[in-house]
Design an enzyme around this catalytic site. Sequence first.
Site, short mmCIF file in Angstrom:
data_model
loop_
_atom_site.label_atom_id
_atom_site.label_comp_id
_atom_site.label_asym_id
_atom_site.label_seq_id
_atom_site.Cartn_x
_atom_site.Cartn_y
_atom_site.Cartn_z
N SER A 15 1.43 -1.15 -0.18
CA SER A 15 -0.29 0.35 0.51
C SER A 15 0.67 1.52 0.42
O SER A 15 2.25 1.16 0.22
CB SER A 15 -0.93 0.00 1.15
OG SER A 15 -0.39 -0.48 2.65
N GLY A 18 1.12 5.57 -3.67
CA GLY A 18 0.81 6.53 -4.42
C GLY A 18 -0.56 6.44 -5.28
O GLY A 18 -0.96 7.44 -6.41
N CYS A 384 -12.13 26.07 13.54
CA CYS A 384 -12.53 25.07 14.27
C CYS A 384 -12.45 24.87 14.73
O CYS A 384 -12.59 25.66 15.90
CB CYS A 384 -13.25 23.91 13.05
SG CYS A 384 -14.34 22.90 13.54
N GLN A 388 -12.23 27.96 18.36
CA GLN A 388 -13.02 27.51 19.76
C GLN A 388 -12.54 27.55 20.72
O GLN A 388 -12.54 28.60 21.24
CB GLN A 388 -13.96 26.45 19.50
CG GLN A 388 -15.01 26.46 18.74
CD GLN A 388 -15.73 24.19 18.75
OE1 GLN A 388 -15.63 24.18 19.35
NE2 GLN A 388 -16.88 24.43 17.25
N ARG A 465 -20.23 20.45 15.26
CA ARG A 465 -21.00 20.00 16.24
C ARG A 465 -21.69 21.69 17.01
O ARG A 465 -22.85 21.44 17.28
CB ARG A 465 -21.43 19.02 17.15
CG ARG A 465 -21.51 17.59 16.48
CD ARG A 465 -21.70 16.77 17.42
NE ARG A 465 -20.80 15.25 16.55
CZ ARG A 465 -22.01 14.22 15.84
NH1 ARG A 465 -23.08 15.05 15.03
NH2 ARG A 465 -21.36 13.46 15.12
N HIS A 510 -13.40 25.26 6.91
CA HIS A 510 -12.65 24.68 6.71
C HIS A 510 -11.87 25.20 5.88
O HIS A 510 -12.32 24.05 4.66
CB HIS A 510 -12.56 23.52 7.02
CG HIS A 510 -13.20 22.31 8.19
ND1 HIS A 510 -12.27 21.98 9.15
CD2 HIS A 510 -14.45 22.26 9.11
CE1 HIS A 510 -12.44 21.27 10.30
NE2 HIS A 510 -13.22 21.33 10.47
N GLU A 512 -9.24 24.91 4.57
CA GLU A 512 -8.90 23.86 4.30
C GLU A 512 -8.90 22.59 3.02
O GLU A 512 -7.83 22.41 1.66
CB GLU A 512 -6.88 23.14 5.49
CG GLU A 512 -7.98 22.05 6.18
CD GLU A 512 -8.96 22.18 6.52
OE1 GLU A 512 -9.31 23.74 7.25
OE2 GLU A 512 -9.56 21.85 7.67
N1 GLN Z 1 -15.27 19.54 18.29
C1 GLN Z 1 -15.80 20.67 17.75
C2 GLN Z 1 -16.80 20.83 17.31
O1 GLN Z 1 -17.48 20.15 16.90
C3 GLN Z 1 -14.89 21.33 15.79
C4 GLN Z 1 -15.21 20.48 15.30
C5 GLN Z 1 -13.74 20.14 13.92
O2 GLN Z 1 -12.46 20.96 14.71
N2 GLN Z 1 -14.22 19.68 12.82
O3 GLN Z 1 -17.77 22.07 16.91
#
Ligand code: GLN
Length: 534
Positions: A15, A18, A384, A388, A465, A510, A512
Amino acid sequence: MAEVKYIFVTGGVTSSLGKGILSASLAKLLQSRGYSVTIQKLDPYINVDPGTLNPYEHGECFVTIDGAETDLDLGHYERFLNSPTTQANNVTTGRIYQTVIEKERRGDYLGKTVQVIPHITDEIKRRIKLVASGNRFDIVITEIGGTVGDIESLPYIESVRQLKWEMGPQNCIVIHLTLVPYLSATGESKTKPTQHSVKDLLEEGIQPDVLVLRTQKSLTKDVKRKVALFCNVDEGAVVETVDVSTIYEVPVNMLSEKLDQTVLRKLSLPEKEEPALTEWREFLSRIKHPKYSVKIGLVGKYVELPDAYKSISESFIHAGSVNECKVHVEYIHSEEISESNYAEKLKGLDGILVAPGFGSRGIDGKILAARFARENNVPYFGICLGMQCAVIEFARNVLGLEGAHSTEIDHKTKHPVIDLMEEQKSIVDKGGTMRLGVYKCIIGKNSRVYDAYHKTEILERHRHRYEFNDRYLDDFRKNGMMPVGINPESNLVEIMEIADHKWFVGVQFHPEYSSTVVRPHPLFVGFVKACLHK
Ligand code: GLN
């Protein structure tokens, strides 16, 4: 509209050779010749999607615009092709079985014994064809996960065998990627593992049309001829892929190996225009000859496996190219950052990125990283969970809300500055139930993020979430942490920024996932630029 042509990519010997990069590179060349191409990944595991997998298992979970949680190879497909994928581009054994079992319960097969052949293989074939539905593509490349010979991938290989028979050789070909090891003691490249792997494939009913040999050293004509002869493949269809310093070199190498021409010949398709790859080559030259360099700390809890942060590290390469700068990413384990060592551990970095994540492990280190960046005017990018953490830190140390936390970590906190989203409260199932996929965000003009995007309305992908708790918004605003990005429908805070700081941005989404070679993500570009000017 002409019939869709199918290319399957299988892997042998080991595996991690690539297949994903090979598929993406071939797709890139075909796309540059004027074909519309998409890439699909079939994964052999029983999870319905990789959303429930720990990143240590298979690396990062990639999220598509339509909110599918998928294999990280889809990230490569998007970064190379600069076009989005969807749920149809990633199918697992779990999803196939789930569909077949649901049909069985509905009574769709009433009276019949439900079996791997034909029921599972029919569902696999349906999924393969589904990705091309709507006549959107000339060519579909399907990468089969795992290694030929694995028990798990047998039904996939059998489905490919059937499709090849049903569609005919000019409509459906198989590219097999194997390893040719180099023995330094004798100075030889050994073809035996490849011969055995092709034998495995033959046993499963498939004669590969093209062989791609992964190798450390360029192979002689004799070695390639030997492989061609013993594996029953024409000489021109044995192609080498030599180890390279960056994955972005692979399309250029496959072009000089004429892989695209070989494939088009086999599929009876015209060559159309020769791929110029102008933008691609310019990008390559910029990443190979950077003028500047920066060191950015990536703080996360899965740093032992850099694949867990694949899209982030690739986004840094894209953003580096725009800034003519090499981004050295220093992976820092959040569990190793503590009150007593954080200043020492984080000093000397040009910027800090706190990564996405779930759960309490390593959270204190992430909060300390945000604190260090804020107090020392070091550019900060929180994605994300990283956003937070910045909010929690600000609440505790600037607003004086002692014990402020996210209810994900401390459900009894007195100051739940990050709290479970209302619509999440009744959800019990873990799989596919987060707030997923693309949502709109409106950006305030007087902000760092506006300077990056140069527009006020953006669409970004999500996977979470928990959210910023609006109850605290005034307090944050008054003290200089500003909600500069808001979802217009739900009012959810998408972006927090510290006004009086060099570059301190936290995003609930996100970025990225949507950075590509020809369209680097503006926030990564802006962040790297801020780190450069430190
Ligand atoms: N755990 C956090 C949430 O659910 C952040 C999730 C994340 O970083 N993708 O909101």
